[in-house]
Design an enzyme around this catalytic site. Structure first.
Site, PDB file in Angstrom:
ATOM      1  N   HIS A 167      50.380-119.152 -13.478  1.00  0.00           N
ATOM      2  CA  HIS A 167      49.772-120.564 -13.585  1.00  0.00           C
ATOM      3  C   HIS A 167      48.480-120.765 -13.847  1.00  0.00           C
ATOM      4  O   HIS A 167      48.020-121.577 -14.594  1.00  0.00           O
ATOM      5  CB  HIS A 167      50.274-121.037 -12.118  1.00  0.00           C
ATOM      6  CG  HIS A 167      50.028-122.440 -11.903  1.00  0.00           C
ATOM      7  ND1 HIS A 167      51.137-123.542 -11.975  1.00  0.00           N
ATOM      8  CD2 HIS A 167      48.811-123.125 -11.869  1.00  0.00           C
ATOM      9  CE1 HIS A 167      50.714-124.562 -11.790  1.00  0.00           C
ATOM     10  NE2 HIS A 167      49.328-124.553 -11.915  1.00  0.00           N
ATOM     11  N   GLU A 168      47.630-120.089 -12.850  1.00  0.00           N
ATOM     12  CA  GLU A 168      46.041-120.431 -13.164  1.00  0.00           C
ATOM     13  C   GLU A 168      45.671-119.758 -14.533  1.00  0.00           C
ATOM     14  O   GLU A 168      44.760-120.380 -15.070  1.00  0.00           O
ATOM     15  CB  GLU A 168      45.388-119.642 -11.917  1.00  0.00           C
ATOM     16  CG  GLU A 168      45.874-120.298 -10.416  1.00  0.00           C
ATOM     17  CD  GLU A 168      45.363-121.926 -10.641  1.00  0.00           C
ATOM     18  OE1 GLU A 168      44.784-122.139 -11.225  1.00  0.00           O
ATOM     19  OE2 GLU A 168      46.064-122.355  -9.636  1.00  0.00           O
ATOM     20  N   HIS A 171      46.211-122.575 -16.953  1.00  0.00           N
ATOM     21  CA  HIS A 171      45.329-123.497 -16.889  1.00  0.00           C
ATOM     22  C   HIS A 171      44.188-123.106 -18.113  1.00  0.00           C
ATOM     23  O   HIS A 171      43.763-123.676 -18.858  1.00  0.00           O
ATOM     24  CB  HIS A 171      44.733-123.908 -15.716  1.00  0.00           C
ATOM     25  CG  HIS A 171      45.574-124.770 -14.987  1.00  0.00           C
ATOM     26  ND1 HIS A 171      46.289-125.925 -15.460  1.00  0.00           N
ATOM     27  CD2 HIS A 171      45.890-124.705 -13.325  1.00  0.00           C
ATOM     28  CE1 HIS A 171      46.918-126.271 -14.546  1.00  0.00           C
ATOM     29  NE2 HIS A 171      46.908-125.729 -13.268  1.00  0.00           N
ATOM     30  N   HIS A 177      49.615-129.625 -15.946  1.00  0.00           N
ATOM     31  CA  HIS A 177      50.940-129.493 -15.320  1.00  0.00           C
ATOM     32  C   HIS A 177      52.158-130.299 -16.268  1.00  0.00           C
ATOM     33  O   HIS A 177      51.894-131.210 -16.828  1.00  0.00           O
ATOM     34  CB  HIS A 177      50.826-130.112 -14.190  1.00  0.00           C
ATOM     35  CG  HIS A 177      49.915-129.372 -13.271  1.00  0.00           C
ATOM     36  ND1 HIS A 177      48.745-129.711 -12.643  1.00  0.00           N
ATOM     37  CD2 HIS A 177      49.853-128.114 -12.883  1.00  0.00           C
ATOM     38  CE1 HIS A 177      48.193-128.862 -11.873  1.00  0.00           C
ATOM     39  NE2 HIS A 177      48.785-127.733 -11.789  1.00  0.00           N
TER      40      HIS A 177
END
Ligand code: NAG
Ligand code: CA
Ligand code: CA
Ligand code: ZN
Length: 625
Positions: A167-168, A171, A177
């Site tokens: 997830h990070e 980004h 999101h």
């Protein structure tokens, strides 16, 4: 018992930290265990435990800075020659061997499913991801910040909940999101009443006109999706899917759609839709667009790749030269110090005469065009630069190709100022002809003369509509219903590292227009509208110069809009294009009277000033002769 079903902020956190390493048990009605926590649950819990109040829970930019784009093209990572998207990383001290294995696994997952190639830095680079082991929060910056090592922090828990690592990293690749998509209200219901006071802004959605969905389906299973209870005030769901029994969020990996999103954004194996052909993202910021006017057989020439077939006159005293890239003409206080086409020293070429010794007062230099076979009314335009106290003269001669007979059709004598000026000369040829630029050296060496951007197009000079914004808006108006206005500006824009630093027309004291990107509050679009233009059976060539420099640069669009609201996107350019003026030629053919709409959609941050200058339209195709 009085305990709510699940209060993520408090009880989940406690549990998380208490029972790290073991799944925590059931608690009355609480049927959420460590095993059930999504990537985002763990991330948010860690950040709230650390007292961090970040944009959408885990993005290291203020809301004001991130703006509302899922992908900010100015924040994309570059592609290597192998077609892979190169993201260098550094694993800083503090990670255990086990941690490093988890990180490697994540890099491997990206390599396996996408064209993103995470590779270790070996030297100090302008842009890389600095992975930091943290005991206070899991978070990342959004996209490529180009600011040296950009922080990406991970705690023990986030590493253990492997999806949080993915997830990070995503980004950092350039995604926000999933539930922030503009179309999310068709797929999920946000239960505002269950959101903690002050946290509602974490549920903002993207607004159009962002190409934010990449034309891909909504993805409940995205590793980038908030969990059901994100930012809950009472343990109740804050996000409820409209599809029954669907899981939201992800714990273990990127979903297939996540991978497709990445590959689509970066143009690997699938093209980004919504972008007209030929106007996609140009990631090669240093690319200098040779003007389309450059061709060996025509009078038109921007001198970007040589002389375009122009030759030195043999009956004169000395020769014209091309400037050295990055250099002014050799003497001070005379001559152009930058190219007219690009507005920059470091890009582009022009032709000039060097007036220094051994040149004498009254020496001539002639530059002869190729032979033109054009017939009928044409407009010959060019830019000239005559700066220096001892400047001589510049003449334009029309030469009958057969007889050699010469006519002086335009001239200027003496200093005209330290800027580029436009000349337009009507030519109505009945036979083959050439033109010659003939410069005369004045009474001293302060007399360099430059020429650039010679262009000959069909039609009289009067039939070409031109706005250089130097005196006013020439009848262009602002759209009242959008958020931003274009302003006229001279010199550089207020922000460093973005925007033009000079007028395109004159290269000096004139004006251009731009939209100031700083301190805008999530408002995003500025539209500049031309006077009404009558429909023409031959269509129109629209030429304009744009300046798109700044790491967060958004979109520049040109549309044609008629009175009945018929609206056609004619041109779109996305992302940073380099610190120089570039030219666009767009052929349009609306069936009814229309106006041109130039739209600036601001990127995701302040560094996204887009400049526009020298807008021109004339009936016919975009051919030059
Ligand atoms: C990478 O991290 C190591 C360990 O923290 C550090 O010594 C090194 O300077 C970093 N490299 C770069 C390019 O920042
Ligand atoms: Ca040039
Ligand atoms: Ca101008
Ligand atoms: Zn996140």
């Amino acid at each position: 018992m009085a305990v709510l079903k699940l209060v993520v902020c408090a009880c989940l956190l406690g549990l998380l930290h208490q029972v790290r390493g073991t799944p925590f048990g059931r608690d009355g009605n609480n049927d959420i265990s460590w095993e059930d926590l999504t990537a985002f649950d763990v991330i948010l819990a860690e950040n709230e435990a650390a007292g961090l109040d970040l944009f959408e829970g885990d993005i290291l930019d203020s809301a004001d800075q991130v703006r509302n784009a899922i992908q900010c093209t100015g924040r994309m990572w570059p592609k290597g020659p192998d077609g892979l998207v190169k993201i260098p990383y550094n694993i800083t001290e503090g990670f255990t061997d086990e941690d490093v294995v988890a990180l490697q696994r994540a890099f491997h997952e990206y390599a396996h499913k996408t064209c993103v190639d995470f590779f270790p830095v070996t030297t100090q680079l302008d842009a890389f991801v600095s992975l930091e082991k943290s005991d206070s929060g899991c978070n990342s910056k959004f996209g490529n910040m180009k600011d040296g090592g950009q922080k990406l922090a991970l705690t023990d828990s986030c590493i253990r909940r492997y999806g949080s690592v993915v997830h990070e990293l995503m980004h950092a690749v350039g995604f926000k999101h999933e539930q922030a998509r503009p179309d999310r209200d068709s797929y999920v219901t946000i239960v505002w009443g269950n959101i903690r006071d002050g946290k509602e802004n974490n549920f903002n959605k993207e607004s159009e006109p962002v190409v934010s969905t990449l034309d891909l389906p909504y993805d409940f299973g995205s590793v980038m999706h908030y969990s059901r209870t994100a930012f809950t005030s009472n343990g109740q769901d804050t996000i409820v899917p409209k599809v029954p029994n669907v899981q939201i969020g992800q714990r273990d990996q990127m979903s297939d759609l996540d991978a497709l999103k990445i590959n689509t954004l970066y143009g690997c194996g699938r093209t980004v839709t919504g972008v007209p052909t030929g106007t996609g993202v140009d990631m090669s910021a240093n690319f200098v667009q040779a003007s389309r006017a450059d061709s060996d057989r025509t009078i038109s020439c921007a001198f970007e790749s040589g002389w375009c077939g122009y030759t030195q006159d043999t009956a004169d005293d000395f020769d014209w030269v091309l400037n050295e890239l990055g250099e002014a003409t050799p003497s001070g206080n005379t001559g152009p110090d930058h190219d007219h086409s690009t507005g920059e020293k470091a890009h582009g070429h022009f032709a000039f005469i060097e007036a220094s010794s051994p040149r004498q007062n009254g020496d001539f230099a002639g530059l002869l065009s190729p032979v033109s076979t054009a017939r009928g009314p044409h407009c010959l335009k060019f830019y000239y630069h005559m700066f220096g106290a001892e400047t001589g003269s510049l003449d334009l001669l029309y030469i009958d190709a057969r007889s050699g007979g010469k006519n002086r059709i335009w001239w200027k004598i003496g200093e005209q100022g330290d800027f580029w000026l436009e000349a337009r000369v009507d030519i109505d040829a009945q036979a083959d002809f050439q033109v010659m630029f003939e410069a005369m050296r004045g009474h001293g060496y302060h007399g360099d003369i430059g020429i650039d951007d010679i262009e000959m197009v069909a039609g009289t000079c009067d039939s070409i509509h031109h706005c250089d914004f130097d005196a006013d808006f020439c009848g262009f108006q602002q759209l009242a219903t959008d958020q931003l206005d274009w302003v006229r500006n001279t010199g550089h824009t207020p922000s460093a590292t973005t925007g033009p630093d000079r007028d395109h027309t004159t290269g000096s004291s004139g004006h251009y227009v731009y939209v100031e990107a700083s301190s805008q509050d999530r408002s995003d679009l500025g539209t500049l509208i031309s006077p009404e233009i009558p429909a023409s059976t031959s269509g129109y060539c629209v030429t304009f110069w744009y300046h798109m420099y700044g790491r967060d640069t958004g979109f520049l669009r040109m549309r044609t809009v008629d009175r009945h609201g018929h609206d056609q996107l004619e041109y779109e350019l996305i992302g940073e294009q380099g610190d120089l003026w570039k030219r666009a030629d767009v052929f349009i053919n609306p069936a009814t009277d229309f106006r041109l709409h130039f739209q600036d959609y601001i990127g995701c941050y302040a560094y996204s000033d887009i400049g526009l200058d020298d807008i021109e339209w004339r009936a016919g195709r975009c051919d030059t002769v």
